[in-house]
Write a protein that holds these residues in place. Structure first.
Motif, short mmCIF file in Angstrom:
data_model
loop_
_atom_site.label_atom_id
_atom_site.label_comp_id
_atom_site.label_asym_id
_atom_site.label_seq_id
_atom_site.Cartn_x
_atom_site.Cartn_y
_atom_site.Cartn_z
N PHE A 88 -25.17 -7.58 22.78
CA PHE A 88 -24.67 -8.16 21.54
C PHE A 88 -23.17 -8.42 21.58
O PHE A 88 -22.59 -8.82 20.58
N ASP A 89 -22.53 -8.19 22.71
CA ASP A 89 -21.07 -8.25 22.81
C ASP A 89 -20.48 -9.62 22.50
O ASP A 89 -19.31 -9.72 22.16
N ASP A 90 -21.27 -10.68 22.65
CA ASP A 90 -20.74 -12.02 22.39
C ASP A 90 -21.13 -12.54 21.01
O ASP A 90 -20.94 -13.72 20.70
N LEU A 91 -21.69 -11.67 20.17
CA LEU A 91 -22.12 -12.05 18.82
C LEU A 91 -21.28 -11.35 17.77
O LEU A 91 -20.84 -10.22 17.97
N VAL A 92 -21.10 -12.01 16.64
CA VAL A 92 -20.50 -11.39 15.46
C VAL A 92 -21.49 -11.59 14.32
O VAL A 92 -21.59 -12.68 13.75
N PHE A 93 -22.28 -10.55 14.05
CA PHE A 93 -23.23 -10.61 12.95
C PHE A 93 -22.48 -10.62 11.63
O PHE A 93 -21.49 -9.90 11.47
N PHE A 94 -22.97 -11.43 10.67
CA PHE A 94 -22.24 -11.54 9.40
C PHE A 94 -23.14 -11.68 8.18
O PHE A 94 -22.67 -11.68 7.05
N GLY A 95 -24.45 -11.80 8.35
CA GLY A 95 -25.33 -11.97 7.20
C GLY A 95 -26.78 -11.79 7.56
O GLY A 95 -27.14 -11.72 8.73
N ASP A 96 -27.62 -11.69 6.53
CA ASP A 96 -29.05 -11.55 6.78
C ASP A 96 -29.84 -12.26 5.70
O ASP A 96 -29.29 -12.76 4.73
N SER A 97 -31.14 -12.26 5.91
CA SER A 97 -32.05 -12.95 5.00
C SER A 97 -33.15 -12.00 4.59
O SER A 97 -34.05 -11.71 5.39
N ASP A 98 -33.07 -11.49 3.38
CA ASP A 98 -34.13 -10.63 2.84
C ASP A 98 -34.56 -9.52 3.79
O ASP A 98 -35.75 -9.33 4.04
N MET A 99 -33.60 -8.83 4.36
CA MET A 99 -33.87 -7.71 5.25
C MET A 99 -34.65 -8.13 6.50
O MET A 99 -35.27 -7.33 7.17
N GLY A 100 -34.63 -9.38 6.83
CA GLY A 100 -35.34 -9.89 7.99
C GLY A 100 -34.36 -10.34 9.04
O GLY A 100 -33.48 -9.59 9.45
N PRO A 101 -34.47 -11.59 9.44
CA PRO A 101 -33.58 -12.11 10.48
C PRO A 101 -32.11 -11.97 10.09
O PRO A 101 -31.76 -12.06 8.92
N GLN A 102 -31.30 -11.73 11.10
CA GLN A 102 -29.86 -11.63 10.88
C GLN A 102 -29.18 -12.84 11.50
O GLN A 102 -29.67 -13.41 12.46
N PHE A 103 -28.01 -13.17 10.93
CA PHE A 103 -27.25 -14.32 11.39
C PHE A 103 -25.96 -13.87 12.03
O PHE A 103 -25.32 -12.91 11.58
N ALA A 104 -25.59 -14.55 13.12
CA ALA A 104 -24.40 -14.18 13.86
C ALA A 104 -23.73 -15.42 14.42
O ALA A 104 -24.38 -16.42 14.71
N TYR A 105 -22.43 -15.32 14.56
CA TYR A 105 -21.69 -16.34 15.31
C TYR A 105 -21.86 -16.01 16.77
O TYR A 105 -21.82 -14.85 17.19
N VAL A 106 -22.04 -17.05 17.56
CA VAL A 106 -22.05 -16.93 19.00
C VAL A 106 -21.04 -17.94 19.52
O VAL A 106 -20.88 -19.03 18.96
N TYR A 107 -20.34 -17.57 20.56
CA TYR A 107 -19.34 -18.48 21.13
C TYR A 107 -19.97 -19.27 22.26
O TYR A 107 -20.56 -18.72 23.17
N THR A 108 -19.85 -20.59 22.16
CA THR A 108 -20.38 -21.49 23.18
C THR A 108 -19.23 -22.27 23.79
O THR A 108 -18.09 -22.15 23.34
N ASP A 109 -19.54 -23.08 24.77
CA ASP A 109 -18.51 -23.93 25.38
C ASP A 109 -17.94 -24.93 24.38
O ASP A 109 -16.85 -25.45 24.57
N TYR A 110 -18.67 -25.19 23.30
CA TYR A 110 -18.26 -26.16 22.30
C TYR A 110 -17.65 -25.51 21.07
O TYR A 110 -17.35 -26.19 20.10
N GLY A 111 -17.49 -24.21 21.09
CA GLY A 111 -16.97 -23.48 19.94
C GLY A 111 -18.04 -22.59 19.36
O GLY A 111 -19.14 -22.50 19.88
#
Length: 147
Positions: A88-111
């Protein structure tokens, strides 16, 4: 009166939103040091205006900064996760959906982009490329938009 681009967007999408004051600038700097990754500019801008965004059910669409730090450090340090999931080192989790899936920023070559992470399968799928699009979808398309 609402001030700031992010506060206006949230108020337009969810008129009943109770918007907390923004996060402390020093705490934002500390977050980057603690996580070892820069926080995406748009996330810093949003958190500077409002520290956390909640939907009508009280779910944290965007976590308060303290939770962003705590949850990211905890998920990276959990011994069982090292065996079960990709790093998970390249992710920054910041939100979730009804205690289910979580959302994270991931860094790509395009930002940075925003992925949805399914903890059952460890699937990480790019769903949007901007925080604005993420918020619009969260508030206008309900919880299943990231399917």
């Amino acid at each position: 009166m609402i001030h700031g681009v992010w506060r206006e967007l949230i108020a337009d999408l969810y008129p009943g939103a109770d918007l907390a004051p923004g996060a402390d600038v020093a705490m934002l700097d500390e977050a980057e040091k603690a996580l070892g990754l820069p926080l995406p500019f748009e996330l810093v801008a949003l958190l500077s205006e409002v520290d956390g965004v909640f939907n009508t059910y009280g779910d944290a669409v965007v976590w308060p900064l303290a939770r962003i730090i705590d949850d990211n450090l905890a998920i990276r340090a959990e011994p069982d996760y090292v065996e079960l999931y990709a790093p998970f080192d390249d992710l920054v989790f910041f939100g979730d959906s009804d205690m289910g899936p979580q959302f994270a920023y991931v860094y790509t070559d395009y930002g940075p982009g925003i992925v949805v992470w399914d903890h059952d399968t460890d699937r990480r799928r790019l769903v949007v490329v901007s925080l604005q699009d993420y918020l619009v979808r969260c508030f206008t398309q309900g919880t299943a938009w990231h399917g």
